[in-house]
Design a protein around this motif. Structure first.
Motif, short mmCIF file in Angstrom:
data_model
loop_
_atom_site.label_atom_id
_atom_site.label_comp_id
_atom_site.label_asym_id
_atom_site.label_seq_id
_atom_site.Cartn_x
_atom_site.Cartn_y
_atom_site.Cartn_z
N GLU A 17 50.03 42.80 36.20
CA GLU A 17 50.22 43.42 37.28
C GLU A 17 48.51 43.65 37.95
O GLU A 17 48.24 43.49 39.07
CB GLU A 17 50.60 44.64 37.30
CG GLU A 17 52.26 44.57 36.98
CD GLU A 17 52.73 44.26 35.50
OE1 GLU A 17 51.67 44.35 34.81
OE2 GLU A 17 53.81 43.70 35.47
N GLU A 18 47.56 44.14 36.87
CA GLU A 18 46.26 44.41 37.30
C GLU A 18 45.55 43.13 37.63
O GLU A 18 44.77 43.09 38.73
CB GLU A 18 45.65 44.92 36.08
CG GLU A 18 45.93 46.17 35.64
CD GLU A 18 45.19 46.87 34.68
OE1 GLU A 18 44.50 47.85 34.61
OE2 GLU A 18 45.38 46.31 33.54
N LEU A 19 45.91 41.92 37.26
CA LEU A 19 45.30 40.73 37.33
C LEU A 19 45.84 40.07 38.71
O LEU A 19 45.14 39.21 39.26
CB LEU A 19 45.56 39.68 36.17
CG LEU A 19 44.75 39.91 35.05
CD1 LEU A 19 45.04 39.05 33.92
CD2 LEU A 19 43.10 39.88 35.56
N ASP A 20 47.04 40.47 39.12
CA ASP A 20 47.63 39.70 40.29
C ASP A 20 46.66 39.99 41.80
O ASP A 20 46.84 39.35 42.61
CB ASP A 20 48.84 40.37 40.50
CG ASP A 20 49.95 39.64 39.68
OD1 ASP A 20 49.67 38.59 39.27
OD2 ASP A 20 51.08 40.23 39.43
N VAL A 21 45.89 41.10 41.67
CA VAL A 21 45.15 41.39 42.82
C VAL A 21 43.98 40.34 42.86
O VAL A 21 43.44 40.34 44.08
CB VAL A 21 44.65 42.58 42.82
CG1 VAL A 21 45.76 43.73 42.70
CG2 VAL A 21 43.72 42.97 41.60
N PHE A 22 43.69 39.56 41.80
CA PHE A 22 42.51 38.65 42.12
C PHE A 22 43.12 37.22 42.10
O PHE A 22 43.92 36.90 41.35
CB PHE A 22 41.68 38.72 40.59
CG PHE A 22 41.02 40.05 40.38
CD1 PHE A 22 39.94 40.33 41.31
CD2 PHE A 22 41.59 40.93 39.50
CE1 PHE A 22 39.52 41.69 40.98
CE2 PHE A 22 40.98 42.05 39.11
CZ PHE A 22 40.11 42.74 39.78
N PRO A 23 42.62 36.31 42.90
CA PRO A 23 43.02 35.09 43.08
C PRO A 23 42.49 34.05 41.81
O PRO A 23 41.79 34.43 41.40
CB PRO A 23 41.87 34.45 44.38
CG PRO A 23 41.01 35.40 44.38
CD PRO A 23 41.43 36.77 43.93
N LYS A 24 43.49 33.36 41.80
CA LYS A 24 43.31 32.50 40.35
C LYS A 24 42.54 31.02 40.72
O LYS A 24 42.57 30.67 41.86
CB LYS A 24 44.81 32.19 39.97
CG LYS A 24 45.62 33.35 39.54
CD LYS A 24 45.09 34.20 38.43
CE LYS A 24 45.95 35.18 38.22
NZ LYS A 24 46.12 36.40 39.02
N VAL A 25 41.99 30.37 39.66
CA VAL A 25 41.54 29.22 39.87
C VAL A 25 42.61 28.19 40.17
O VAL A 25 43.58 28.39 39.65
CB VAL A 25 40.65 28.80 38.51
CG1 VAL A 25 39.58 29.77 38.16
CG2 VAL A 25 41.47 28.86 37.18
N PRO A 26 42.24 26.96 40.81
CA PRO A 26 43.42 25.88 40.75
C PRO A 26 43.82 25.62 39.41
O PRO A 26 42.99 25.52 38.40
CB PRO A 26 42.77 24.97 41.59
CG PRO A 26 41.37 25.75 42.00
CD PRO A 26 40.88 26.70 41.46
N GLU A 27 45.12 25.16 39.42
CA GLU A 27 45.78 25.08 38.08
C GLU A 27 45.67 23.28 37.84
O GLU A 27 46.15 23.02 36.53
CB GLU A 27 47.11 25.45 38.26
CG GLU A 27 48.19 24.80 39.40
CD GLU A 27 49.58 25.12 39.18
OE1 GLU A 27 50.35 24.45 39.79
OE2 GLU A 27 49.67 26.32 38.68
N SER A 28 45.26 22.55 38.85
CA SER A 28 45.16 21.18 38.60
C SER A 28 44.08 20.74 39.77
O SER A 28 43.98 21.03 40.66
CB SER A 28 46.58 20.60 38.81
OG SER A 28 47.08 20.57 40.10
N LEU A 29 43.88 19.31 39.37
CA LEU A 29 43.13 18.62 40.05
C LEU A 29 43.78 18.45 41.68
O LEU A 29 43.14 18.34 42.60
CB LEU A 29 42.54 17.25 39.43
CG LEU A 29 41.80 16.24 40.42
CD1 LEU A 29 40.38 16.89 40.95
CD2 LEU A 29 41.38 15.07 39.86
N ASP A 30 45.19 18.23 41.59
CA ASP A 30 45.78 17.82 42.75
C ASP A 30 45.81 19.18 43.82
O ASP A 30 45.65 18.99 44.86
CB ASP A 30 47.44 17.76 42.37
CG ASP A 30 48.11 16.93 43.39
OD1 ASP A 30 47.59 16.17 44.22
OD2 ASP A 30 49.34 16.82 43.16
N VAL A 31 45.98 20.34 42.96
CA VAL A 31 45.73 21.47 43.66
C VAL A 31 44.50 21.73 44.47
O VAL A 31 44.05 21.85 45.66
CB VAL A 31 46.32 22.95 42.92
CG1 VAL A 31 45.88 23.90 43.91
CG2 VAL A 31 47.67 22.59 42.51
#
Length: 470
Positions: A403-417
């Motif tokens: 829940e605490e991490l949800d406020v931060f954007p994530k790195v892309p999960e793949s080269l396609d993304v």
């Protein structure tokens, strides 16, 4: 050096051959060799012809002729080739004599020129920390009926109790305990020193070398910072020397980001700062001792990070680094000291001239000319548009709840993304004609067709373990 000085160097060192080198579009160094008598002062203007249709992502067969134009400031006596001088080249159209838009080195030159034209800064300094693995043996293949890879290292944790090739058993590096071990556990000390000294002999300033965290031969040799173009040129030299020194020792070096499962991958951490009139623009009284301009530069990089990944993490293997617990960032945040953030602000030196931040996401499989140019363009966009990077993250990311991490954007999960993000967000790269639409389109097409789709089509060995008895 000037052309005259290069020719004088050739006479002084009894050079017999000149190796002309350049970076192809995806990021592999290419070369061909001419006799030294073919190199004249006019050569540095006229260049030498080659077939650009044979280069990946470049010219069509009906417009294949291009020129390589040697750059005298890049000249070095090659430490591995007999009586050979090596030079990095720019690529030009032989008819118009214009710099080639898809020449990665040309992109870097335009990025520096655009930065100067904005009046924001006159130098962008990059200090790269390039990690790599050195293995004793490597086998791999992929065809219609089999797919496998096998790597081995005398110091790998999987060899504990064995004595491969006479190596003293019992000193293998434990899992995730490869940072700064002493010999005999560290089997690569002399090899890394050989790399360090060879780099220095070839004009690359080095700050130090050490073993890295992963078992099985993970290393790092740190280059001193320099301007964008100089640093990118030096990274080509760096990879060439690392691979050839390793080969001279009977080993194989790789900059593949994640060659070992369940262990740390290799990154290319980029320390970044902007300067004007020989004074840093990053020192200030803001968070982490940074200036407002530096904060906005971070904001631009974080805002455009998903698109930047297409150049900074440009392989399908790159995204296997971004796993919780292996020190690679998984959230697009910034922090003072915290190495689990995508951007870290170092604290080991309080001098204003040392003020910088470290973008920890890239890896050394990238084309350094394109990757660093893209990072610079994102930083300039952040400054021009006063982009707020948000709140810093000063806690250990791996100790936070979902829940605490949800406020931060994530790195892309793949080269396609990442490629899709680049397709949707690249206007900032087009300013000053630094990147062109053709460069962006060709990059996305090449990566999608030759890497993303190629991997998608092939069965993976782990699929046999999971599904063969379905």
């Amino acid at each position: 050096m000037t052309p005259k000085e290069v020719l004088a160097l050739c006479r002084r060192e009894e050079i017999k051959a000149v190796d002309l080198r350049f970076m192809d579009f995806p990021g592999t160094q290419k070369h061909f060799t001419i006799p030294v008598k073919a190199l004249t002062e006019e050569s540095f203007e006229d260049g030498f012809g080659f077939d650009a249709s044979s280069m990946r992502g470049w010219q069509a067969i009906n417009e294949s002729d291009m020129l390589v134009v040697p750059q005298p400031e890049t000249a070095m006596v090659d430490p591995f080739m007999k009586n050979t001088l090596a030079m990095t080249c720019n690529i030009q159209d032989p008819i118009t004599r214009e710099a080639y838009a898809k020449d990665p080195r040309n992109v870097a030159r335009k990025a520096e020129a655009y930065m100067a034209s904005t009046g924001i800064a006159d130098i962008a300094n990059f200090g790269p920390e390039a990690e790599f693995f050195i293995f004793d043996r490597v086998w791999f293949d992929q065809n219609e009926h089999e797919a496998y890879y096998h790597v081995d290292s005398a110091e790998g944790q999987w060899n504990r109790g064995k004595t491969p090739d006479g190596h003293s058993g019992g000193f293998q590096i434990r899992h995730k305990e490869g940072y700064f071990p002493m010999p005999p556990s560290d089997t690569l000390q002399d090899l890394r020193t050989d790399i360090m000294l060879t780099l220095q002999d070839c004009g690359v300033n080095i700050e130090g070398q050490h073993h890295e965290v992963a078992t099985g031969g993970q290393c790092e040799v740190d280059m001193r910072y320099g301007s964008l173009l100089t640093t990118a040129d030096n990274l080509l030299r760096y990879k060439y020397i690392v691979k050839n020194v390793a080969a001279r020792h009977g080993k194989a070096a790789t900059f593949m980001p994640k060659p070992l499962w369940n262990d740390n991958g290799s990154g290319l951490h980029l320390h970044f700062s902007l300067w004007k009139n020989e004074e840093t623009l990053f020192a200030g009284s803001g968070y982490g001792g940074l200036s407002e301009l530096a904060i906005y530069a971070m904001g631009g990089i974080l805002r455009h990070a998903p698109a930047l990944f297409a150049f900074c993490c440009p392989t399908t293997n790159s995204y296997k680094r971004f796993i919780p617990g292996f020190e690679a960032p998984i959230n697009l945040t910034y922090s003072f000291r915290n190495r689990s953030a995508a951007i870290r602000i170092p604290v080991h030196n309080s001098s204003p001239a040392s003020k910088r931040f470290e973008f920890r996401c890239p890896d050394a499989s990238c084309n350094p000319y394109l990757a660093m140019s893209a990072v610079l363009m994102a930083a300039l966009d952040g400054i021009q548009n006063r982009i707020d990077p948000g709140m810093p993250l000063d806690k250990d990311i791996y100790d936070l709840s979902a829940e605490e991490l949800d406020v931060f954007p994530k790195v892309p999960e793949s080269l396609d993304v990442s490629l899709q993000a680049l397709r949707e967000d690249h206007d900032f790269l087009l300013r000053g004609d630094v990147f062109t639409e053709d460069v962006i389109d060709t990059w996305i097409w090449f990566k999608q067709t030759h890497e993303v789709q190629a991997l998608r089509e092939r069965p993976h060995p782990w699929e046999f373990a999971m599904y063969f008895d379905a």
